[in-house]
Design a protein around this motif. Structure first.
Motif, PDB file in Angstrom:
ATOM      1  N   CYS A 129       0.822  -1.207   0.000  1.00 10.78           N
ATOM      2  CA  CYS A 129       0.000   0.000   0.000  1.00 10.78           C
ATOM      3  C   CYS A 129       0.860   1.264   0.000  1.00 10.78           C
ATOM      4  N   PRO A 130       1.823   1.418   0.917  1.00 12.90           N
ATOM      5  CA  PRO A 130       2.608   2.658   0.889  1.00 12.90           C
ATOM      6  C   PRO A 130       3.427   2.820  -0.387  1.00 12.90           C
ATOM      7  N   ILE A 131       3.960   1.737  -0.909  1.00 11.97           N
ATOM      8  CA  ILE A 131       4.737   1.837  -2.143  1.00 11.97           C
ATOM      9  C   ILE A 131       3.824   2.217  -3.309  1.00 11.97           C
ATOM     10  N   GLY A 132       2.650   1.607  -3.374  1.00 12.99           N
ATOM     11  CA  GLY A 132       1.698   1.952  -4.436  1.00 12.99           C
ATOM     12  C   GLY A 132       1.249   3.400  -4.337  1.00 12.99           C
ATOM     13  N   MET A 133       1.025   3.890  -3.116  1.00 12.29           N
ATOM     14  CA  MET A 133       0.621   5.280  -2.930  1.00 12.29           C
ATOM     15  C   MET A 133       1.741   6.226  -3.358  1.00 12.29           C
ATOM     16  N   GLY A 134       2.970   5.899  -3.007  1.00 13.74           N
ATOM     17  CA  GLY A 134       4.096   6.724  -3.417  1.00 13.74           C
ATOM     18  C   GLY A 134       4.248   6.765  -4.924  1.00 13.74           C
ATOM     19  N   LEU A 135       4.072   5.618  -5.570  1.00 16.99           N
ATOM     20  CA  LEU A 135       4.161   5.587  -7.036  1.00 16.99           C
ATOM     21  C   LEU A 135       3.060   6.413  -7.682  1.00 16.99           C
ATOM     22  N   MET A 136       1.848   6.325  -7.140  1.00 21.04           N
ATOM     23  CA  MET A 136       0.749   7.118  -7.697  1.00 21.04           C
ATOM     24  C   MET A 136       1.022   8.610  -7.549  1.00 21.04           C
ATOM     25  N   MET A 137       1.539   9.019  -6.382  1.00 22.02           N
ATOM     26  CA  MET A 137       1.846  10.433  -6.182  1.00 22.02           C
ATOM     27  C   MET A 137       2.942  10.885  -7.139  1.00 22.02           C
ATOM     28  N   TRP A 138       3.935  10.047  -7.359  1.00 18.08           N
ATOM     29  CA  TRP A 138       5.029  10.393  -8.260  1.00 18.08           C
ATOM     30  C   TRP A 138       4.515  10.557  -9.694  1.00 18.08           C
TER      31      TRP A 138
ATOM     32  N   MET B  19       1.439  11.226 -10.634  1.00 18.77           N
ATOM     33  CA  MET B  19       0.562  12.387 -10.716  1.00 18.77           C
ATOM     34  C   MET B  19       1.372  13.681 -10.780  1.00 18.77           C
ATOM     35  N   THR B  20       2.456  13.749 -10.041  1.00 15.82           N
ATOM     36  CA  THR B  20       3.307  14.928 -10.062  1.00 15.82           C
ATOM     37  C   THR B  20       3.954  15.090 -11.434  1.00 15.82           C
ATOM     38  N   ARG B  21       4.422  14.004 -11.974  1.00  4.82           N
ATOM     39  CA  ARG B  21       5.043  14.078 -13.300  1.00  4.82           C
ATOM     40  C   ARG B  21       4.019  14.464 -14.358  1.00  4.82           C
ATOM     41  N   GLY B  22       2.812  13.964 -14.246  1.00  6.67           N
ATOM     42  CA  GLY B  22       1.758  14.314 -15.196  1.00  6.67           C
ATOM     43  C   GLY B  22       1.401  15.780 -15.115  1.00  6.67           C
ATOM     44  N   GLY B  23       1.390  16.344 -13.915  1.00  6.00           N
ATOM     45  CA  GLY B  23       1.094  17.753 -13.742  1.00  6.00           C
ATOM     46  C   GLY B  23       2.151  18.642 -14.362  1.00  6.00           C
ATOM     47  N   LEU B  24       3.388  18.207 -14.332  1.00  3.78           N
ATOM     48  CA  LEU B  24       4.453  18.995 -14.945  1.00  3.78           C
ATOM     49  C   LEU B  24       4.319  19.010 -16.458  1.00  3.78           C
ATOM     50  N   ARG B  25       3.901  17.923 -17.026  1.00  2.87           N
ATOM     51  CA  ARG B  25       3.743  17.869 -18.482  1.00  2.87           C
ATOM     52  C   ARG B  25       2.663  18.814 -18.951  1.00  2.87           C
ATOM     53  N   VAL B  26       1.582  18.928 -18.194  1.00  2.00           N
ATOM     54  CA  VAL B  26       0.482  19.800 -18.592  1.00  2.00           C
ATOM     55  C   VAL B  26       0.947  21.252 -18.619  1.00  2.00           C
ATOM     56  N   SER B  27       1.733  21.662 -17.635  1.00  2.00           N
ATOM     57  CA  SER B  27       2.146  23.057 -17.589  1.00  2.00           C
ATOM     58  C   SER B  27       3.174  23.377 -18.663  1.00  2.00           C
TER      59      SER B  27
END
Length: 68
Positions: free
Chosen positions: A13-22, A24-32
């Motif tokens: 669970c914690p590893i999966g949550m960390g991967l999802m956050m990572w 999502m952060t990378r996806g947000g950078l691409r949009v900007s």
């Protein structure tokens, strides 16, 4: 169940949550980076529309509070 699988299950669970956050952060950078700017005319018009909608909702909320 083998003993070495228990720690893996606890960390899944914690590893999966960390991967999802990572991701999502990378996806947000691409949009900007695509050129969508906060200062664009479309962004300003959308912001004005949202401000009008918030004002209307607040006025409606005040009206319903007055009738209760």
């Amino acid at each position: 169940m083998p003993q070495f699988l228990y720690p893996l299950l606890l960390l899944a669970c914690p590893i999966g949550m960390g991967l999802m956050m990572w991701f999502m952060t990378r996806g947000g950078l691409r949009v900007s980076r695509r050129g969508t700017s906060i200062d664009s005319p479309a962004a300003h018009s959308e912001l004005n529309e949202l401000r009008k909608e918030v004002a209307a909702l607040r006025a409606a909320q005040k009206d319903t509070r007055g009738t209760l």
